[in-house]
Write a protein that holds these residues in place. Structure first.
Motif, mmCIF file in Angstrom:
data_model
loop_
_atom_site.group_PDB
_atom_site.id
_atom_site.type_symbol
_atom_site.label_atom_id
_atom_site.label_comp_id
_atom_site.label_asym_id
_atom_site.label_seq_id
_atom_site.Cartn_x
_atom_site.Cartn_y
_atom_site.Cartn_z
ATOM 1 N N SER A 1 12.362 4.587 -12.609
ATOM 2 C CA SER A 1 12.319 3.263 -11.995
ATOM 3 C C SER A 1 13.579 2.854 -11.240
ATOM 4 C CB SER A 1 11.973 2.205 -13.054
ATOM 5 O OG SER A 1 12.901 2.225 -14.119
ATOM 6 N N PRO A 2 14.806 3.192 -11.681
ATOM 7 C CA PRO A 2 15.964 2.811 -10.859
ATOM 8 C C PRO A 2 15.919 3.390 -9.459
ATOM 9 C CG PRO A 2 16.669 3.401 -13.078
ATOM 10 C CD PRO A 2 15.230 3.772 -12.976
ATOM 11 N N LYS A 3 15.560 4.660 -9.334
ATOM 12 C CA LYS A 3 15.490 5.274 -8.005
ATOM 13 C C LYS A 3 14.266 4.792 -7.244
ATOM 14 C CE LYS A 3 18.236 9.316 -9.135
ATOM 15 N NZ LYS A 3 18.358 10.795 -9.134
ATOM 16 N N ILE A 4 13.194 4.498 -7.949
ATOM 17 C CA ILE A 4 12.011 3.959 -7.285
ATOM 18 C C ILE A 4 12.330 2.606 -6.656
ATOM 19 C CG2 ILE A 4 9.708 3.009 -7.673
ATOM 20 C CD1 ILE A 4 9.252 5.186 -9.743
ATOM 21 N N PHE A 5 13.032 1.752 -7.388
ATOM 22 C CA PHE A 5 13.387 0.442 -6.849
ATOM 23 C C PHE A 5 14.335 0.572 -5.658
ATOM 24 C CE2 PHE A 5 11.585 -1.532 -10.639
ATOM 25 C CZ PHE A 5 11.120 -2.727 -10.126
ATOM 26 N N ALA A 6 15.205 1.567 -5.689
ATOM 27 C CA ALA A 6 16.077 1.792 -4.531
ATOM 28 C C ALA A 6 15.256 2.137 -3.299
ATOM 29 C CB ALA A 6 17.076 2.903 -4.849
ATOM 30 N N LEU B 1 10.122 9.857 -1.618
ATOM 31 C CA LEU B 1 11.224 10.776 -1.913
ATOM 32 C C LEU B 1 12.060 10.289 -3.092
ATOM 33 C CD1 LEU B 1 12.323 11.684 1.727
ATOM 34 C CD2 LEU B 1 10.841 12.971 0.179
ATOM 35 N N ASN B 2 12.275 8.988 -3.200
ATOM 36 C CA ASN B 2 13.018 8.464 -4.349
ATOM 37 C C ASN B 2 12.210 8.608 -5.636
ATOM 38 O OD1 ASN B 2 15.757 6.787 -3.853
ATOM 39 N ND2 ASN B 2 14.505 6.762 -2.009
ATOM 40 N N SER B 3 10.899 8.484 -5.546
ATOM 41 C CA SER B 3 10.054 8.669 -6.725
ATOM 42 C C SER B 3 10.093 10.121 -7.187
ATOM 43 C CB SER B 3 8.616 8.248 -6.417
ATOM 44 O OG SER B 3 8.548 6.882 -6.076
ATOM 45 N N GLY C 1 4.750 10.498 -5.557
ATOM 46 C CA GLY C 1 6.091 10.959 -5.889
ATOM 47 C C GLY C 1 6.223 11.400 -7.331
ATOM 48 N N LEU C 2 5.637 10.638 -8.261
ATOM 49 C CA LEU C 2 5.675 11.027 -9.667
ATOM 50 C C LEU C 2 4.915 12.333 -9.895
ATOM 51 C CD1 LEU C 2 5.140 7.583 -11.451
ATOM 52 C CD2 LEU C 2 7.285 8.801 -11.069
ATOM 53 N N LEU C 3 3.793 12.482 -9.192
ATOM 54 C CA LEU C 3 2.998 13.704 -9.333
ATOM 55 C C LEU C 3 3.774 14.918 -8.833
ATOM 56 C CD1 LEU C 3 0.306 15.150 -9.912
ATOM 57 C CD2 LEU C 3 -0.393 14.560 -7.576
ATOM 58 N N ILE D 1 0.836 -1.203 0.000
ATOM 59 C CA ILE D 1 0.000 0.000 0.000
ATOM 60 C C ILE D 1 0.871 1.254 0.000
ATOM 61 C CG2 ILE D 1 -1.681 1.327 1.328
ATOM 62 C CD1 ILE D 1 -2.814 -1.338 2.329
ATOM 63 N N ALA D 2 1.896 1.269 0.853
ATOM 64 C CA ALA D 2 2.794 2.426 0.912
ATOM 65 C C ALA D 2 3.532 2.617 -0.413
ATOM 66 C CB ALA D 2 3.791 2.252 2.055
ATOM 67 N N SER D 3 3.883 1.517 -1.071
ATOM 68 C CA SER D 3 4.604 1.614 -2.344
ATOM 69 C C SER D 3 3.736 2.243 -3.421
ATOM 70 C CB SER D 3 5.057 0.218 -2.790
ATOM 71 O OG SER D 3 5.938 -0.352 -1.839
ATOM 72 N N VAL D 4 2.486 1.812 -3.514
ATOM 73 C CA VAL D 4 1.581 2.359 -4.532
ATOM 74 C C VAL D 4 1.344 3.849 -4.287
ATOM 75 C CG1 VAL D 4 -0.761 2.278 -5.445
ATOM 76 C CG2 VAL D 4 0.462 0.154 -4.972
#
Length: 255
Positions: A171-176, A134-136, A77-79, A68-71
């Motif tokens: 996506s690289p920073k999102i996965f981090a 924050l990474n997103s 974050g993208l917004l 849930i937190a990831s979604v």
């Protein structure tokens, strides 16, 4: 393959040293690995209801809260990452909220949601959302200018621009962020179960401590370490497959 065997040889050596040190110390608060394995066997294999009634619910709550937190974190974050004005308004609030230690809010969530899964999910979600968010944001800001200009020239629809350009670039920073938050979710899962629950690994640890069952308590601690290792390994496998298109450095290959 050689490195794999070398790593496990080091692990086995450390366990052997632990066994010897515990045998020489003869301290009930420092049990040997053999005693911990025996306690774990009696706890979860001989009495399998302890596994289904405590370990399974804990893992389910942890993964649910993390998902849930990831979604929410990725979407928000993208917004914010693609809107400077929105980030200007939201930044003070984000700084304030992420400065609050999640364990400090566990009693607050306990008052709001009472004892149960909702309270535990709220604690996990609040604590693990920040690395993802924050990474997103950082990843969304790092979209190449050429891609932005090309998308504008071809008038790509907004949803296709987000899913086909912004999301892959970030996506690289999102996965981090997801990897860090996965480790945090394990910690917060235990903390939430220490405050208020009727089952779970955290509750079992507290009960073992109160009963001075040190081997059982250590078995729970080792279980958490094993869970963390397994989840991290599984996530790295998914990350490598999802980011197979991205060149990886030598250090990242062995992270």
């Amino acid at each position: 393959m050689t490195k794999f065997f070398q790593r496990w040889a080091v692990f086995v050596g450390l366990v052997a040293v632990w066994q010897l040190a515990a045998w020489l110390a003869d301290d009930p608060y420092f049990p040997p690995p053999s005693g911990i394995v025996e306690a774990a066997w009696n706890w979860w294999v001989v009495e399998p209801e302890n596994f289904t009634d405590n370990i399974v619910p804990s893992i389910t709550r942890m993964l649910t809260g993390w998902a849930i937190a990831s979604v929410i974190g990725v979407a928000l974050g993208l917004l914010l990452g693609r809107s400077e004005r929105a980030m200007e308004y939201a930044n003070p609030l984000l700084v304030f909220l992420r400065s609050i230690p999640p364990p400090a809010l566990a009693p607050v969530f306990l008052l709001l949601f009472k004892v149960g899964t909702t309270m535990q999910l709220a604690t996990i979600i609040f604590g693990v959302i920040w690395p993802v968010l924050l990474n997103s944001v950082d990843g969304a800001r790092s979209v190449d200018v050429t891609k932005v200009d090309t998308s504008a020239v071809f008038k790509i629809p907004r949803w296709q621009w987000v899913l086909g350009v912004v999301l892959p670039a970030a996506s690289p920073k999102i996965f981090a962020g997801l990897r860090v938050s996965l480790s945090l979710s394990l910690v917060l899962m235990v903390i939430s179960e220490l405050v208020g629950t009727d089952n779970g690994i955290g509750l079992q640890l507290i009960q073992a401590q109160r009963e001075f069952d040190n081997e059982r308590m250590w078995a729970g601690i080792v279980l958490l370490g094993v869970l963390g290792y397994v989840l991290n390994t599984a996530f790295l496998a998914v990350e490598r497959r999802a980011l197979a298109w991205q060149p990886r450095s030598r250090d990242e290959q062995y992270a």
